[in-house]
Scaffold this active site. Structure first.
Site, PDB file in Angstrom:
ATOM      1  N   LYS A 170       0.884  -1.177   0.000  1.00 30.62           N
ATOM      2  CA  LYS A 170       0.000   0.000   0.000  1.00 30.62           C
ATOM      3  C   LYS A 170       0.915   1.218   0.000  1.00 30.62           C
ATOM      4  CE  LYS A 170      -1.675   3.059   1.973  1.00 30.62           C
ATOM      5  NZ  LYS A 170      -1.427   4.486   1.591  1.00 30.62           N
ATOM      6  N   GLY A 201      -4.229   3.496  -2.220  1.00 27.48           N
ATOM      7  CA  GLY A 201      -5.351   3.909  -1.374  1.00 27.48           C
ATOM      8  C   GLY A 201      -4.917   4.855  -0.279  1.00 27.48           C
ATOM      9  N   GLY A 203      -4.358   6.226   3.576  1.00 27.79           N
ATOM     10  CA  GLY A 203      -3.851   5.616   4.801  1.00 27.79           C
ATOM     11  C   GLY A 203      -4.939   5.171   5.758  1.00 27.79           C
ATOM     12  N   PRO A 204      -5.823   6.086   6.168  1.00 29.43           N
ATOM     13  CA  PRO A 204      -6.819   5.704   7.177  1.00 29.43           C
ATOM     14  C   PRO A 204      -7.878   4.718   6.661  1.00 29.43           C
ATOM     15  CG  PRO A 204      -6.546   8.099   7.060  1.00 29.43           C
ATOM     16  CD  PRO A 204      -5.842   7.522   5.873  1.00 29.43           C
ATOM     17  N   GLY A 207      -4.851   1.652   4.156  1.00 26.72           N
ATOM     18  CA  GLY A 207      -3.712   1.345   5.022  1.00 26.72           C
ATOM     19  C   GLY A 207      -4.164   0.679   6.305  1.00 26.72           C
ATOM     20  N   GLU A 369      10.942  16.015  14.537  1.00 26.01           N
ATOM     21  CA  GLU A 369      11.316  15.830  13.138  1.00 26.01           C
ATOM     22  C   GLU A 369      10.568  16.869  12.293  1.00 26.01           C
ATOM     23  OE1 GLU A 369       9.996  12.223  10.891  1.00 26.01           O
ATOM     24  OE2 GLU A 369      12.127  12.040  10.472  1.00 26.01           O
TER      25      GLU A 369
HETATM   26  P1  NAI Z   1       2.058   8.993   7.276  1.00 23.77           P
HETATM   27  O1  NAI Z   1       2.643   8.203   8.394  1.00 23.77           O
HETATM   28  O2  NAI Z   1       0.652   9.454   7.404  1.00 23.77           O
HETATM   29  O3  NAI Z   1       2.171   8.148   5.903  1.00 23.77           O
HETATM   30  C1  NAI Z   1       2.981   7.009   5.683  1.00 23.77           C
HETATM   31  C2  NAI Z   1       2.155   5.870   5.105  1.00 23.77           C
HETATM   32  O4  NAI Z   1       1.197   5.449   6.076  1.00 23.77           O
HETATM   33  C3  NAI Z   1       1.325   6.238   3.874  1.00 23.77           C
HETATM   34  O5  NAI Z   1       1.279   5.128   2.981  1.00 23.77           O
HETATM   35  C4  NAI Z   1      -0.057   6.484   4.439  1.00 23.77           C
HETATM   36  O6  NAI Z   1      -1.080   6.285   3.505  1.00 23.77           O
HETATM   37  C5  NAI Z   1      -0.106   5.425   5.524  1.00 23.77           C
HETATM   38  N1  NAI Z   1      -1.075   5.675   6.606  1.00 23.77           N
HETATM   39  C6  NAI Z   1      -1.530   6.875   7.062  1.00 23.77           C
HETATM   40  N2  NAI Z   1      -2.426   6.681   8.052  1.00 23.77           N
HETATM   41  C7  NAI Z   1      -2.544   5.342   8.228  1.00 23.77           C
HETATM   42  C8  NAI Z   1      -3.314   4.519   9.107  1.00 23.77           C
HETATM   43  N3  NAI Z   1      -4.140   5.049  10.012  1.00 23.77           N
HETATM   44  N4  NAI Z   1      -3.182   3.168   9.010  1.00 23.77           N
HETATM   45  C9  NAI Z   1      -2.340   2.614   8.109  1.00 23.77           C
HETATM   46  N5  NAI Z   1      -1.601   3.338   7.251  1.00 23.77           N
HETATM   47  C10 NAI Z   1      -1.695   4.694   7.307  1.00 23.77           C
HETATM   48  O7  NAI Z   1       3.037  10.228   7.057  1.00 23.77           O
HETATM   49  P2  NAI Z   1       2.703  11.671   6.406  1.00 23.77           P
HETATM   50  O8  NAI Z   1       1.458  12.207   7.004  1.00 23.77           O
HETATM   51  O9  NAI Z   1       2.737  11.529   4.939  1.00 23.77           O
HETATM   52  O10 NAI Z   1       3.967  12.535   6.907  1.00 23.77           O
HETATM   53  C11 NAI Z   1       3.959  13.159   8.179  1.00 23.77           C
HETATM   54  C12 NAI Z   1       5.307  13.106   8.841  1.00 23.77           C
HETATM   55  O11 NAI Z   1       5.712  11.759   9.036  1.00 23.77           O
HETATM   56  C13 NAI Z   1       6.463  13.715   8.060  1.00 23.77           C
HETATM   57  O12 NAI Z   1       6.535  15.100   8.230  1.00 23.77           O
HETATM   58  C14 NAI Z   1       7.646  13.014   8.660  1.00 23.77           C
HETATM   59  O13 NAI Z   1       8.006  13.649   9.874  1.00 23.77           O
HETATM   60  C15 NAI Z   1       7.126  11.635   8.982  1.00 23.77           C
HETATM   61  N6  NAI Z   1       7.492  10.675   7.902  1.00 23.77           N
HETATM   62  C16 NAI Z   1       8.575   9.875   8.087  1.00 23.77           C
HETATM   63  C17 NAI Z   1       8.996   9.044   7.081  1.00 23.77           C
HETATM   64  C18 NAI Z   1      10.179   8.171   7.241  1.00 23.77           C
HETATM   65  O14 NAI Z   1      10.885   7.927   6.270  1.00 23.77           O
HETATM   66  N7  NAI Z   1      10.415   7.596   8.400  1.00 23.77           N
HETATM   67  C19 NAI Z   1       8.316   9.004   5.796  1.00 23.77           C
HETATM   68  C20 NAI Z   1       7.147   9.849   5.698  1.00 23.77           C
HETATM   69  C21 NAI Z   1       6.777  10.656   6.731  1.00 23.77           C
END
Ligand code: NAI
Ligand code: MG
Length: 462
Positions: A170, A201, A203-204, A207, A369
């Protein structure tokens, strides 16, 4: 931009049951460049079922056959190297040179490394009167972010496939197009139907449905700490294995004996790379008080040179978040020596390369971060003080140490609570285990360590 209007399920592109669509936006000009399905829980369920059905057959293949398919996957990705680079540039906004050198080249190398590891790994060992079998853990859910969109898919899918697992990917909402290219490459590589499935799709919705699905044996997630915490709790309640690769606030420790100009220049480049959207970025530069002013001046000059060479952030939300952090840094007493609290252009999600000086360890910009092109420069009094500051966050993903003498740098690195440390500018190693201490995550990716995450052991006694 070319896009599939279906999800890749059980070996073919099929229409999603959900009618919802995701707009893919070019962050440079804010134009919609494609639309992809926003799958719902029923689509996720179908993908997990396909992966479950394919599992016994794939798990039983000889490692040499899995290695052959991974070699074909590597070759299929390599044949599309330019298309991959152009696609990541379109949906993430990174400059094309960086897309070629990093977003396309690194995942090809990682896929190749797992073709080799699948062939060479010891899937059986003898321990006294036991034979220990290293067997695939089962169906893997891979939930990936947008910042290194193909790398993060390959860093999960390649070891999972090498181990004999089947997988449902995903990808992030912002970068589904390169994920579709990956599924095309997997198809061309001749993976049997259902071994790899791709569900685009939200995340919420998709995912969450995937992370909670009882047919999934291991959830591997890279993204925010907030979502990782929830996924970890859900997996724990279901007694399911979980791998989490979360945020970082890595320290770049410049010891007094270091080549200051080199350490600062490489340090600034590390933070500005990918517009600061790198979990392992050295976002805190730690400099001895006697060389602090000189270091700030070097950082200011280096950041100014980046001016127009960095791309935008991925979306408007991330742009607003990063600008908000810069404002907060200034409000808490940091000195803005490069960059701005305002976007540099009318259009596109750009943020100027920013350097904050006089940052103290308890400030928000030294603890959280930011995920943008923002460097915080902190001063320390002595080595113990530097160590306290370096280890003084909830994170522990990466870091750097610079010293005149390599042994001096290594001695300091041994005391850091973090998963990776680059010594005097050491190069990225795609075979070295990557992952976090403390709240930066659980588990390791890449190389042999990344492969063992997807295996479980069975001991036979004789
Ligand atoms: P996010 O954690 O929301 O997104 C990452 C993945 O998780 C995406 O595929 C998203 O669709 C999925 N996701 C979101 N909500 C979910 C849920 N409830 N259940 C299952 N999957 C879910 O990150 P976002 O909002 O894009 O970025 C926010 C912050 O997160 C960034 O500013 C950064 O600080 C951090 N981040 C860290 C990353 C890393 O490489 N460790 C990568 C991306 C973001
Ligand atoms: Mg999100």
């Amino acid at each position: 931009m070319k896009a599939h209007d279906g999800i890749y399920l059980d070996g073919a592109w099929r229409p999603a049951l959900s009618r919802d669509l995701i707009d893919v936006v070019d962050p440079v000009d804010e134009q919609v460049i494609a639309r992809v399905p926003a799958a719902g829980p029923d689509d996720v369920d179908a993908a997990v079922r396909a992966a479950r059905t394919a599992l016994p057959g794939w798990a039983a293949t000889a490692p040499a056959e899995r290695a052959a398919r991974l070699t074909a996957l590597r070759d299929a990705l390599a044949a599309r190297q330019e298309e991959i680079a152009e696609t990541v540039t379109a949906e993430l906004g990174s400059p094309i040179g960086f897309s070629r050198a990093v977003h396309a080249a690194v995942p090809i190398a990682v896929a190749g490394s797992y073709a080799e590891l699948a062939a060479s790994h010891g899937f059986e060992e003898t321990v006294g009167n036991s034979t220990v079998l290293h067997e695939p853990i089962g169906v893997v859910a891979a939930i990936t972010p947008w910042n290194y969109p193909l790398h993060q898919i390959v860093a999960k899918a390649a070891p999972a496939l090498a181990a004999g697992c089947t997988i449902v990917v995903k990808p992030a909402e912002d970068t589904p197009l390169v994920a579709q290219l990956f599924a095309e490459a997997a198809h061309e590589a001749g993976l049997p139907a259902g071994v790899l499935n791709l569900v685009t799709g939200r995340g919420p919705v998709a995912g969450q449905a995937l992370a909670e699905h009882p047919g999934v044996d291991l959830v591997s997630f890279t993204g925010s700490t907030a979502v990782g915490r929830v996924i970890g709790a859900t997996a724990g309640a279901a007694v399911k294995k979980v791998a989490l690769e979360l945020g970082g606030k890595s320290a770049n420790v410049i010891l007094p004996s270091a080549d200051l100009a080199r350490a600062v220049n490489v340090g600034v480049a590390n933070v500005m790379s990918n517009s600061g959207q790198t979990c392992s970025a050295w976002t805190r530069m730690l400099v001895h008080r006697d060389r602090y002013d000189e270091a700030v001046e070097l950082a200011r000059t280096a950041a100014a040179k980046y001016g127009d060479r960095i791309g935008p952030l991925v979306n408007a939300k991330q742009q607003a978040r990063v600008l908000g952090y810069i404002e907060k840094g200034v409000a808490e007493g940091a000195r803005l020596v490069a960059g701005s609290t305002e976007p540099p252009r009318e259009r596109g999600y750009f943020v100027s390369p920013t350097v904050l000086a006089d940052v103290t360890p308890e400030m928000t910009v030294a603890q959280e971060e930011i995920f943008g092109p923002v460097l915080s420069v902190l001063r320390y009094d002595d080595e113990e003080d530097a160590l306290r500051i370096a280890n003084g966050t909830v994170y522990g993903l990466a870091g750097a140490v610079w010293a005149g003498d390599e042994a001096e740098a290594v001695a300091f690195a041994r005391r850091m609570d973090t998963g990776q440390v680059d010594i005097n500018g050491g190069r990225f190693n795609p075979l070295a285990p990557f992952g976090g201490y403390k709240q930066s995550g659980v588990g390791r990716e890449l190389g042999a360590h990344g492969l063992t995450e997807y295996l479980q052991t069975k001991s036979l006694q004789f």
